[in-house]
Design an enzyme around this catalytic site. Sequence first.
Site, PDB file in Angstrom:
ATOM      1  N   GLU A  45       0.855  -1.187   0.000  1.00  0.00           N
ATOM      2  CA  GLU A  45       0.000   0.000   0.000  1.00  0.00           C
ATOM      3  C   GLU A  45       0.886   1.229   0.000  1.00  0.00           C
ATOM      4  O   GLU A  45       1.674   1.430   0.916  1.00  0.00           O
ATOM      5  CB  GLU A  45      -0.886   0.038   1.239  1.00  0.00           C
ATOM      6  CG  GLU A  45      -2.128  -0.809   1.107  1.00  0.00           C
ATOM      7  CD  GLU A  45      -1.991  -2.080   1.919  1.00  0.00           C
ATOM      8  OE1 GLU A  45      -1.462  -1.990   3.026  1.00  0.00           O
ATOM      9  OE2 GLU A  45      -2.395  -3.140   1.435  1.00  0.00           O
ATOM     10  N   ASP A  56      -5.194   7.954  11.551  1.00  0.00           N
ATOM     11  CA  ASP A  56      -3.812   7.555  11.791  1.00  0.00           C
ATOM     12  C   ASP A  56      -3.267   8.066  13.114  1.00  0.00           C
ATOM     13  O   ASP A  56      -3.574   9.169  13.546  1.00  0.00           O
ATOM     14  CB  ASP A  56      -2.927   8.040  10.645  1.00  0.00           C
ATOM     15  CG  ASP A  56      -3.125   7.197   9.403  1.00  0.00           C
ATOM     16  OD1 ASP A  56      -2.924   5.972   9.504  1.00  0.00           O
ATOM     17  OD2 ASP A  56      -3.521   7.740   8.361  1.00  0.00           O
TER      18      ASP A  56
END
Lengths: 255, 393
Positions: A45, A56
């Site tokens: 990714e 995140d």
Amino acid sequence: MNRISDKFKNNKKLLSIYFTAGYPKLDDTVEILQQLEKDGVDLVEIGLPFSDPLADGPTIQASSQTALQNGMTTELLFRQLKDVRKTVSIPLIIMGYFNPILQFGVENFCEKCAEIGIDGLILPDLPLAEFEEHYAEIFKKYGLLNIFLITPHTSEERILQIDAASEGFIYMVSRASVTGNSAGFGAETEEYFERVASLQLKNPQIVGFGINNSETFQQATKHTNGAIIGSAFIKMLSEKGKDGISAFVNSIRKV
Amino acid sequence: MNYNVNEKGYYGEFGGAYIPEMLYPNVEELRQNYLKVMAEESFQKEFHQLLKDYVGRPTPLYFAKRLSEKHSTKIYLKREDLCHTGAHKVNNTIGQILMAKRLGKTRIIAETGAGQHGVATATVCALMGLECIVFMGETDIKRQAPNVARMKMLGAKVIPASSGSKTLKDATNEAIRDWINNPLDTHYIIGSVVGPHPYPDMVARFQSIISEEIKVQLNEKEDRENPDFVVACVGGGSNAAGAFYHYLNKPEVGIIAVEAAGKGIDSGESAATSALGNTGIIHGSKTLLMQTPDGQITEPYSISAGLDYPGVGPMHANLFASGRGVFISVTDNEAMQAGLKLCKLEGIIPAIESSHALAIFETRKFKKDDVVVVNLSGRGDKDLDTYINYFKL
């Protein structure tokens, strides 16, 4: 058959690596991809950095900020990846937040991805309903798979809905957490993995969030088809740079 | 055209819920329940009782005689500055804390910029005996020390947001991340008409008490429910949403939103989203926001911390895009001067946010018999330091 689906044919436990494009150095992207393929990583990714990455934790936030400061943009990433398929053949997925893609133009973005040979996208803040109503056809036109997330709190009904709408694999978020949580997996996580396995979904599942060593990789892949490592890989990159990649990948694979 | 939210959570093309799957259960729970809960008689009773006895509502609609004479028009001030905690923010936090209790939540999180919403949240958490965690940018913590102290006195834990630019945008990111990490017991009290659906609509409904009262009060004073114009400042836009709410679908009422131009629209230090922004996604909502051509969200600037947000709520984005609302922006200086003028003419020290709305009279001429209602969203106590430094008082 799509490169991603192809990967699942021989029942191996897949190792997937996430890294932020433009980190640690602006021009590292392709070299990192080449090294990952060489070291036997199954899919990658590529993180498109965003100023406000909601899902995140601190590690990926910091790498995104550094990448942006280094000068990474969507255009530049596409330029870097222009010839990537001459040297890299494993499936490549772009993972990012939806706003930069919206500004680039969703169709433009998908067209570029197809030109380069990107296989799929993971866009955590583009929800299922919006995708199906507005973007599914564009993705299809350019042969891109859209990977959806499920979490321990996703209802069975919704898991089935997501399974029906998915192609390639389902991204199983291991726990209710942002990325980079290294607390290990408890009984609750194990129960969740088993519960999802028992649903016999049509798509394979890859686990992400909280996998940082060979032990958590083993746990995560016991009932699933693979696992994704992001924050731990980025941490390693910031300490050792590209030279540390082989040792890192080998340390995950060892049993 | 209907300017309220539609059944899919959109205002025109703006709104929706662009959230990671981790937040889906929380937001979906809220979406399925908020209208039902708000319609309950017991909820309405408790909400209105608290607004009356605790917040001090209805707030007056005050005819500003000297200001009106100065500008040759009829100016009414909706005195949200007289609410408990000093601004309209508490209307929403009262509503949301009652919502959180009915949904069985025991832990409350909030973001804050200047600290007004943080104080209003800490206040209602103290009132209800719920745990309260407020995320605040590190930069803002330094420049808003009194409000940080207030929150602590009220029992809240203030967590510094040290990511990104360390201001409101980042505090909001941190609150959302906390909600991802604590999905079951926690309710997130968003302070403005921003965020994923149903937040913009829920917050607008709680704030709509402002225009509900204006209608009644104007009827008593002017024998009419509708002013010619209603004016409010817009950062995220919660006080404006409340002041506009009952007039949204009445085309005879002019809607004027005043944004912060900061040091000037072209100065690179501004928060005038309607002039500088374009459509994108911020904090789970498709709306107008300030961003780079590459889609990175940019840092806004305004002398007023409450207007220092790089987006506007989706309701306002639609009012702007459809032309229903007139959007203007005023600079720091224009706002500061207008604030000082209100002090001298009416004996009211306004919050610098509200001073932006008052600056409308410096940039736009109204007719003599126009009835103009300005939402005076907050009081200036919190801004004394800024006023002192600006005017060398």
